[in-house]
Design a protein around this motif. Structure first.
Motif, PDB file in Angstrom:
ATOM      1  N   ALA A 100       0.826  -1.206   0.000  1.00 38.95           N
ATOM      2  CA  ALA A 100       0.000   0.000   0.000  1.00 38.95           C
ATOM      3  C   ALA A 100       0.862   1.258   0.000  1.00 38.95           C
ATOM      4  O   ALA A 100       0.591   2.218  -0.744  1.00 38.95           O
ATOM      5  N   GLU A 101       1.906   1.275   0.827  1.00 38.20           N
ATOM      6  CA  GLU A 101       2.781   2.453   0.911  1.00 38.20           C
ATOM      7  C   GLU A 101       3.494   2.710  -0.408  1.00 38.20           C
ATOM      8  O   GLU A 101       3.607   3.855  -0.864  1.00 38.20           O
ATOM      9  N   ARG A 102       3.977   1.635  -1.043  1.00 36.64           N
ATOM     10  CA  ARG A 102       4.711   1.801  -2.306  1.00 36.64           C
ATOM     11  C   ARG A 102       3.761   2.193  -3.447  1.00 36.64           C
ATOM     12  O   ARG A 102       4.142   2.947  -4.341  1.00 36.64           O
ATOM     13  N   ALA A 103       2.524   1.715  -3.404  1.00 38.89           N
ATOM     14  CA  ALA A 103       1.541   2.130  -4.402  1.00 38.89           C
ATOM     15  C   ALA A 103       1.211   3.610  -4.241  1.00 38.89           C
ATOM     16  O   ALA A 103       1.032   4.340  -5.227  1.00 38.89           O
ATOM     17  N   PHE A 104       1.133   4.061  -2.985  1.00 42.09           N
ATOM     18  CA  PHE A 104       0.918   5.490  -2.713  1.00 42.09           C
ATOM     19  C   PHE A 104       2.064   6.314  -3.287  1.00 42.09           C
ATOM     20  O   PHE A 104       1.838   7.306  -3.999  1.00 42.09           O
ATOM     21  N   LEU A 105       3.295   5.900  -3.016  1.00 39.27           N
ATOM     22  CA  LEU A 105       4.454   6.618  -3.524  1.00 39.27           C
ATOM     23  C   LEU A 105       4.465   6.625  -5.053  1.00 39.27           C
ATOM     24  O   LEU A 105       4.723   7.658  -5.683  1.00 39.27           O
ATOM     25  N   ALA A 106       4.166   5.482  -5.660  1.00 35.53           N
ATOM     26  CA  ALA A 106       4.147   5.390  -7.119  1.00 35.53           C
ATOM     27  C   ALA A 106       3.092   6.318  -7.715  1.00 35.53           C
ATOM     28  O   ALA A 106       3.317   6.949  -8.756  1.00 35.53           O
ATOM     29  N   SER A 107       1.961   6.432  -7.053  1.00 34.38           N
ATOM     30  CA  SER A 107       0.889   7.279  -7.575  1.00 34.38           C
ATOM     31  C   SER A 107       1.257   8.756  -7.544  1.00 34.38           C
ATOM     32  O   SER A 107       0.698   9.556  -8.291  1.00 34.38           O
ATOM     33  N   LEU A 108       2.219   9.103  -6.683  1.00 36.94           N
ATOM     34  CA  LEU A 108       2.675  10.493  -6.588  1.00 36.94           C
ATOM     35  C   LEU A 108       3.898  10.757  -7.467  1.00 36.94           C
ATOM     36  O   LEU A 108       4.446  11.854  -7.444  1.00 36.94           O
ATOM     37  N   GLY A 109       4.329   9.752  -8.200  1.00 39.59           N
ATOM     38  CA  GLY A 109       5.446   9.953  -9.111  1.00 39.59           C
ATOM     39  C   GLY A 109       6.653   9.097  -8.814  1.00 39.59           C
ATOM     40  O   GLY A 109       7.598   9.071  -9.587  1.00 39.59           O
ATOM     41  N   GLY A 110       6.646   8.407  -7.660  1.00 32.27           N
ATOM     42  CA  GLY A 110       7.707   7.455  -7.355  1.00 32.27           C
ATOM     43  C   GLY A 110       9.060   8.082  -7.130  1.00 32.27           C
ATOM     44  O   GLY A 110       9.613   8.028  -6.037  1.00 32.27           O
ATOM     45  N   GLY A 111       9.618   8.698  -8.151  1.00 29.64           N
ATOM     46  CA  GLY A 111      10.975   9.224  -8.052  1.00 29.64           C
ATOM     47  C   GLY A 111      11.045  10.691  -7.704  1.00 29.64           C
ATOM     48  O   GLY A 111      12.123  11.282  -7.746  1.00 29.64           O
ATOM     49  N   LYS A 126      -3.537  14.219  -4.231  1.00 30.21           N
ATOM     50  CA  LYS A 126      -3.402  15.087  -5.406  1.00 30.21           C
ATOM     51  C   LYS A 126      -4.648  15.942  -5.601  1.00 30.21           C
ATOM     52  O   LYS A 126      -4.553  17.135  -5.927  1.00 30.21           O
ATOM     53  N   ALA A 127      -5.813  15.351  -5.366  1.00 31.02           N
ATOM     54  CA  ALA A 127      -7.069  16.082  -5.570  1.00 31.02           C
ATOM     55  C   ALA A 127      -7.274  17.185  -4.539  1.00 31.02           C
ATOM     56  O   ALA A 127      -7.978  18.167  -4.809  1.00 31.02           O
ATOM     57  N   SER A 128      -6.639  17.046  -3.369  1.00 31.02           N
ATOM     58  CA  SER A 128      -6.838  18.042  -2.304  1.00 31.02           C
ATOM     59  C   SER A 128      -5.706  19.067  -2.245  1.00 31.02           C
ATOM     60  O   SER A 128      -5.523  19.736  -1.237  1.00 31.02           O
ATOM     61  N   GLY A 129      -4.935  19.166  -3.322  1.00 27.54           N
ATOM     62  CA  GLY A 129      -3.898  20.197  -3.406  1.00 27.54           C
ATOM     63  C   GLY A 129      -2.484  19.682  -3.404  1.00 27.54           C
ATOM     64  O   GLY A 129      -1.532  20.444  -3.632  1.00 27.54           O
ATOM     65  N   GLY A 130      -2.289  18.383  -3.165  1.00 31.35           N
ATOM     66  CA  GLY A 130      -0.938  17.843  -3.094  1.00 31.35           C
ATOM     67  C   GLY A 130      -0.206  17.835  -4.419  1.00 31.35           C
ATOM     68  O   GLY A 130       1.026  17.852  -4.445  1.00 31.35           O
ATOM     69  N   ALA A 131      -0.944  17.823  -5.537  1.00 30.63           N
ATOM     70  CA  ALA A 131      -0.288  17.791  -6.844  1.00 30.63           C
ATOM     71  C   ALA A 131       0.630  18.997  -7.030  1.00 30.63           C
ATOM     72  O   ALA A 131       1.693  18.897  -7.664  1.00 30.63           O
ATOM     73  N   ALA A 132       0.232  20.138  -6.464  1.00 28.71           N
ATOM     74  CA  ALA A 132       1.036  21.360  -6.606  1.00 28.71           C
ATOM     75  C   ALA A 132       2.325  21.304  -5.792  1.00 28.71           C
ATOM     76  O   ALA A 132       3.235  22.118  -6.004  1.00 28.71           O
ATOM     77  N   LEU A 133       2.429  20.338  -4.867  1.00 26.36           N
ATOM     78  CA  LEU A 133       3.596  20.240  -3.996  1.00 26.36           C
ATOM     79  C   LEU A 133       4.652  19.275  -4.530  1.00 26.36           C
ATOM     80  O   LEU A 133       5.746  19.192  -3.976  1.00 26.36           O
ATOM     81  N   LEU A 134       4.314  18.516  -5.561  1.00 26.36           N
ATOM     82  CA  LEU A 134       5.208  17.476  -6.056  1.00 26.36           C
ATOM     83  C   LEU A 134       6.273  18.073  -6.959  1.00 26.36           C
ATOM     84  O   LEU A 134       5.987  18.827  -7.885  1.00 26.36           O
ATOM     85  N   VAL A 135       7.541  17.719  -6.659  1.00 25.63           N
ATOM     86  CA  VAL A 135       8.690  18.225  -7.407  1.00 25.63           C
ATOM     87  C   VAL A 135       9.396  17.043  -8.044  1.00 25.63           C
ATOM     88  O   VAL A 135       9.724  16.073  -7.362  1.00 25.63           O
ATOM     89  N   ASP A 136       9.648  17.116  -9.350  1.00 24.62           N
ATOM     90  CA  ASP A 136      10.346  16.023 -10.037  1.00 24.62           C
ATOM     91  C   ASP A 136      11.787  15.917  -9.577  1.00 24.62           C
ATOM     92  O   ASP A 136      12.415  16.902  -9.253  1.00 24.62           O
TER      93      ASP A 136
END
Length: 306
Positions: free
Chosen positions: A231-242, A296-306
């Motif tokens: 579950a944790e790794r699927a969460f991380l992958a859904s946010l971009g993984g790397g 991501k839907a609650s604003g987290g998408a804007a916090l993700l940095v590649d």
């Protein structure tokens, strides 16, 4: 009498890595006895050579890539990884054959005087190279100053005892496995400072086509741990993984199902975006993905940095 099945385990050369790999070797030998012959091969990774900050060189795969290449070449049969270091995207020819029971998931403080987080003086210097730890601690204590540190457990502990930092943050699992639990000054609440996805767990990785040897390793798998880290790794992958954003996650059995908490926030600890999902254990991967979608839907998408 059949000759023993040889199993060559690849590992990094640090004291913690060889201790963890030794635990796996001993467990295999205890269960299978003379049916297996287990040996260790030390492999140097990029993370062992490059002493730059993890934020500069990028943490994904630097402690695992060379070991995975040895697996794919066939020079080793089994890799023992700290699961938090293993990227969520794996080569199609590799599988996680087993995930043994998890150690303590929490982060801990080691301080000179044994004090807790709230007892640290204003402006205290905290040693950690982890963006996740820095951000969540800054969210609790914006006055703290962070000192970027790398190196093995002993090197990090010396930063406190030599006066280079007022405290260092480490994983409880590593200290406990090394028999250094008496150095722990304070356990951080895992709901206040969410651990890294996979923290405290080991990933036993093998070639997908090594089905016979997989049967020997699979007996070390712990279903509850496997579901939680899935579950944790699927969460991380859904946010971009790397991505290099501060991300924490903690999944654990609850009420005959699974509960997963996740967080993403800015490096300075501001704008934390947090969510929780609960569901059936067999839906662990889906739960993690849904949790990432919630974030991501609650604003987290804007916090993700590649």
């Amino acid at each position: 009498m059949q000759p023993p099945i040889p199993i060559v385990i690849g590992t990094r050369g640090s004291q913690l890595a060889t201790t963890q790999t030794g635990m796996v070797r001993d467990a295999l030998q205890q269960h299978w006895g003379d049916a297996v012959e287990v040996s260790l091969e030390i492999i140097t990774t990029q993370g062992d050579i490059d002493r730059q900050s993890l934020s500069q060189i990028g943490g994904q795969g630097i402690f695992t890539r060379q070991i995975e290449r040895s697996l794919l070449r066939g020079s080793i049969d089994l890799a023992v990884h700290s699961l938090k270091d293993l990227p969520t995207e794996m080569d199609d020819d590799l599988v996680l054959a087993a995930i043994p029971p998890r150690e303590d998931v929490r982060d801990v403080l080691v301080t000179r005087d044994g004090g807790a987080l709230e007892e640290l003086p204003e402006g205290a210097r905290i040693g950690t190279g982890s963006a996740r730890r820095q951000a969540q601690l800054a969210n609790q204590r914006p006055d703290l100053h962070f000192v970027d540190i790398r190196g093995n457990v002993g090197t990090r502990l010396r930063k406190v005892y030599d006066g280079d930092a007022d405290a260092v943050v480490l994983a409880a699992a590593g200290l406990r496995r090394l028999g250094l639990h008496d150095r722990i000054s304070h356990y951080l609440d895992p709901l206040t400072v969410l651990p890294a996805p996979g923290q405290g767990a080991l990933g036993l990785q093998m070639r997908a086509d090594a089905t016979e040897k997989q049967t020997y390793v699979a007996i070390l798998d712990d279903q509850a741990t496997h579901a939680s880290v899935t579950a944790e790794r699927a969460f991380l992958a859904s946010l971009g993984g790397g991505c290099r954003s501060p991300i924490g996650a903690w999944a654990r059995p609850e009420d005959e199902g699974l509960r997963v908490d996740g967080i993403v926030l800015r490096p300075d600890g501001t704008d934390p975006c947090r969510a929780t999902r609960t569901g059936a254990t067999e839906d662990a991967s889906l739960l993690g993905t849904q949790l990432g979608d919630d974030i991501k839907a609650s604003g987290g998408a804007a916090l993700l940095v590649d």
